[in-house]
Motif scaffolding. Structure first.
Motif, PDB file in Angstrom:
ATOM      1  N   LEU A 128       0.852  -1.200   0.000  1.00 19.72           N
ATOM      2  CA  LEU A 128       0.000   0.000   0.000  1.00 19.72           C
ATOM      3  C   LEU A 128       0.878   1.237   0.000  1.00 19.72           C
ATOM      4  O   LEU A 128       2.013   1.165   0.465  1.00 19.72           O
ATOM      5  N   PRO A 129       0.417   2.393  -0.471  1.00 20.57           N
ATOM      6  CA  PRO A 129      -0.938   2.626  -0.996  1.00 20.57           C
ATOM      7  C   PRO A 129      -1.084   2.164  -2.439  1.00 20.57           C
ATOM      8  O   PRO A 129      -0.088   1.937  -3.130  1.00 20.57           O
ATOM      9  N   ASP A 164      -5.205   3.180   1.533  1.00 14.18           N
ATOM     10  CA  ASP A 164      -4.033   3.606   2.292  1.00 14.18           C
ATOM     11  C   ASP A 164      -4.003   2.941   3.659  1.00 14.18           C
ATOM     12  O   ASP A 164      -5.006   2.412   4.133  1.00 14.18           O
ATOM     13  N   TYR A 426      -5.311  -5.015   6.032  1.00 11.87           N
ATOM     14  CA  TYR A 426      -3.902  -5.314   5.746  1.00 11.87           C
ATOM     15  C   TYR A 426      -3.211  -5.609   7.069  1.00 11.87           C
ATOM     16  O   TYR A 426      -3.711  -5.252   8.136  1.00 11.87           O
ATOM     17  N   MET A 436      -8.242  -0.947   5.749  1.00 17.95           N
ATOM     18  CA  MET A 436      -7.623   0.027   4.835  1.00 17.95           C
ATOM     19  C   MET A 436      -8.456   1.311   4.845  1.00 17.95           C
ATOM     20  O   MET A 436      -9.670   1.277   5.043  1.00 17.95           O
TER      21      MET A 436
END
Ligand SMILES: [Zn+2]
Length: 570
Positions: A128-129, A164, A426, A436
């Protein structure tokens, strides 16, 4: 390209069901055809312009690091059930069943399938992102499709979604998209403003809309010419108003006002300004009757009112409800002497009024010289009116202006609404699971095309900006009988095409006047006319956006056209 071979038909008449300029011109210039209410086909000329807009969107999204993919338009019900939107969308969602009876919909927006895809692909913070996007057809069964592709039932949207690890990351992704959007709308030559928006059905916190200024826009916007503040009418806060300290409280009087129901009638009857009245409007908010007061010249903003109550269902009170609560016919409601104990809400401005006029809760009567504190006390004093021209800017205090706008883009900070609902998580550095943080970003691609026309036209037709014009240059030989004319027109066309320009040549057996009219209607930015002076090597050069016709040599005209195209790229 030869105009005689173009799959296109223009019309002189304004189509009767087209209310706004872009819709009229898109039909008249033969850019699109209606298939059903709010559903259109693009014809070659329209599709070329549409693809130019799409290409600008794609280039800027790619440049911003977003990755393109494509989701299906037909999606299973389960995808929208986990987020609750299968129910929430209601009749706006196009629903269908397959032969086995399984339920599907035509995607109205794609938060859920994108969230599922990321959930099933990404495990670690290391990945990520990520920002993903698609340019895809969307379907919403609008109650009242109108304005051509501005409010249609099938439309093309670019929708992007960012994922993110934290809020700071989201802020960065959001800003990145915002900058890309500014570049896109600048390249489309749109005069737009960025406004703080109510996030409505999308949920989440923090959202801004890109509004194209247009008299036919469906949204009212308050903006400050002095600083960059702008907000939708229902989002722009109206200021508190100080009540005057020293004034003489006059004795309250009941006055007979036979058959006087509207503010206009009352003004005339009392020889007063609307600012001397406070209107009292009754609402039924989730089953509870509430009285809402605003100054006589103001309107209640129902979005603000709904937000105050976190309302699910809100309607004006029925005649029966008004009569029950006030004991009077509709038009005579006021805060003093209500028959039932209900909540009375006063707008900030009402709280600063003195010796004012209200309905008396008795048919054909009003009270005058009413004062808060002595004659009644509102339960709440709040901001419940829409912003108006001249209201102070909440940022700098200068007077604001109002305009209307067409929303072409919308950016939201969604937070974890969808990642929580669909378990899109995540693992962080410590191996701990976190939701997220999402953002979503839309551009109405077909609507942008219409918005460009709304800002670029005159009485003769469309004036395409070079960046999105279906063809950049049109060569118009005024006759097909004169060999010198035909030859020179052909040579100019070929030279321009060889240099990479997108060129039309109007080789039809038509009068010059007809060709000029069509060239203006379809809005090709540069017109080169080859006529009588062809034998002397001279042509006429004209920009669609201007009125000046300049005589020059064929070579000069070619160079000028190429320069025009080149300049527009910068
Ligand atoms: Zn300001």
């Amino acid at each position: 390209m030869r105009v005689s071979k173009l799959f296109m038909s223009t019309q002189r008449e304004v189509p009767s069901d087209a209310e706004i300029v872009s819709h009229q011109l898109m039909l008249r210039a033969g850019l699109m055809r209606k298939a059903a209410a709010g559903i259109y086909s693009y014809m070659p000329m329209g599709y070329r312009a549409y693809r130019k807009v799409e290409a600008i969107v794609r280039e800027e999204m790619d440049r911003a690091g977003a990755q393109e993919l494509i989701m299906p338009a037909v999606l299973p019900a389960e995808t929208y059930m986990a987020s609750g939107r299968w129910e929430k969308f209601g009749p706006e969602m196009f629903r269908l069943k397959d032969r086995g009876g399984r339920q599907f919909c035509l995607g109205p927006t794609h938060e859920e399938p994108f969230t599922e895809a990321v959930r099933d692909t990404i495990r670690s913070y290391r990945n990520l992102p990520v920002t993903l996007y698609q340019i895809q057809h969307k379907y919403r069964d609008e109650k009242r499709p109108r304005f051509g592709v501005v409010r249609s039932r099938e439309f093309v949207m670019k929708d992007a979604y960012s994922f993110d690890v934290d809020e700071a990351g989201l802020d960065k992704s959001y800003l990145n998209m915002k900058e890309a959007y500014c570049k896109i709308f600048d390249r489309c030559d749109l005069d737009y403003i960025l406004v703080d928006a109510d996030s409505g059905a999308m949920g989440g916190s923090g959202s801004q809309e890109f509004m194209v200024k247009s008299a036919v826009g469906e949204d009212a916007i308050a903006y400050c010419p002095a600083c960059d503040y702008a907000a939708n009418e229902e989002k722009a806060p109206c200021p508190k108003v100080e009540a005057p300290k020293d004034f003489e409280m006059l004795p309250m009087e009941k006055i007979e006002t036979p058959h006087v129901k509207t503010i206009e009638e009352l003004m005339e009857f009392m020889h007063s300004e609307p600012t001397a009245f406070a209107k009292t409007i009754l609402y039924n908010i989730d089953g509870k009757i509430v009285a809402v007061m605003v100054r006589g010249d103001r309107e209640i903003n129902e979005t603000k009112l709904g937000n105050l109550f976190d309302a699910t269902e809100m309607n004006l009170a029925s005649f029966e409800e008004v009569e029950r609560v006030t004991g009077a016919a509709v038009g005579f409601a006021g805060p003093c002497g209500l028959k039932e104990k209900i909540e009375v809400i006063a707008d900030y401005e009402v709280a600063a009024m003195t010796n004012f006029i209200v309905g008396a809760n008795e048919t054909d009567f009003h009270f005058k010289n009413v004062n808060i504190g002595r004659d009644f006390t509102p339960d709440r004093i709040v901001d419940v009116r829409g912003a108006v021209e001249g209201d102070p800017c909440p940022k700098c205090g200068k007077p604001m202006s109002m305009c209307r706008g067409i929303e072409v883009g919308h950016i939201f900070k969604l937070g974890t609404k969808y990642s929580d609902a669909l378990h899109c998580v995540y693992l962080d550095k410590d191996g701990k699971e976190n939701s997220m943080i999402m953002g979503c970003y839309g551009i109405g691609v077909s609507r942008t095309l219409a918005a460009i026309i709304e800002q670029h036209y005159d009485e003769n037709g469309i004036i395409w900006p070079m960046s999105v014009a279906p063809y950049q240059v049109i060569v118009v030989p005024t006759t097909s009988q004169d060999e010198a004319v035909v030859k020179m027109a052909g040579e100019i066309h070929d030279a321009l095409e060889k240099a990479g320009a997108e060129v039309l040549i109007d080789d039809r057996e038509e009068r010059a006047g007809v060709k000029f009219k069509d060239a203006d209607l379809i809005g090709i930015p540069v017109r080169i006319t080859v006529g009588r002076k062809a034998a002397e090597g001279k042509v006429e050069y004209k920009l669609r956006a201007g009125s000046e016709v300049v005589e020059m040599t064929a070579e000069e005209a070619i160079a000028a056209a190429l320069k025009e195209i080149e300049t527009a790229k910068k």
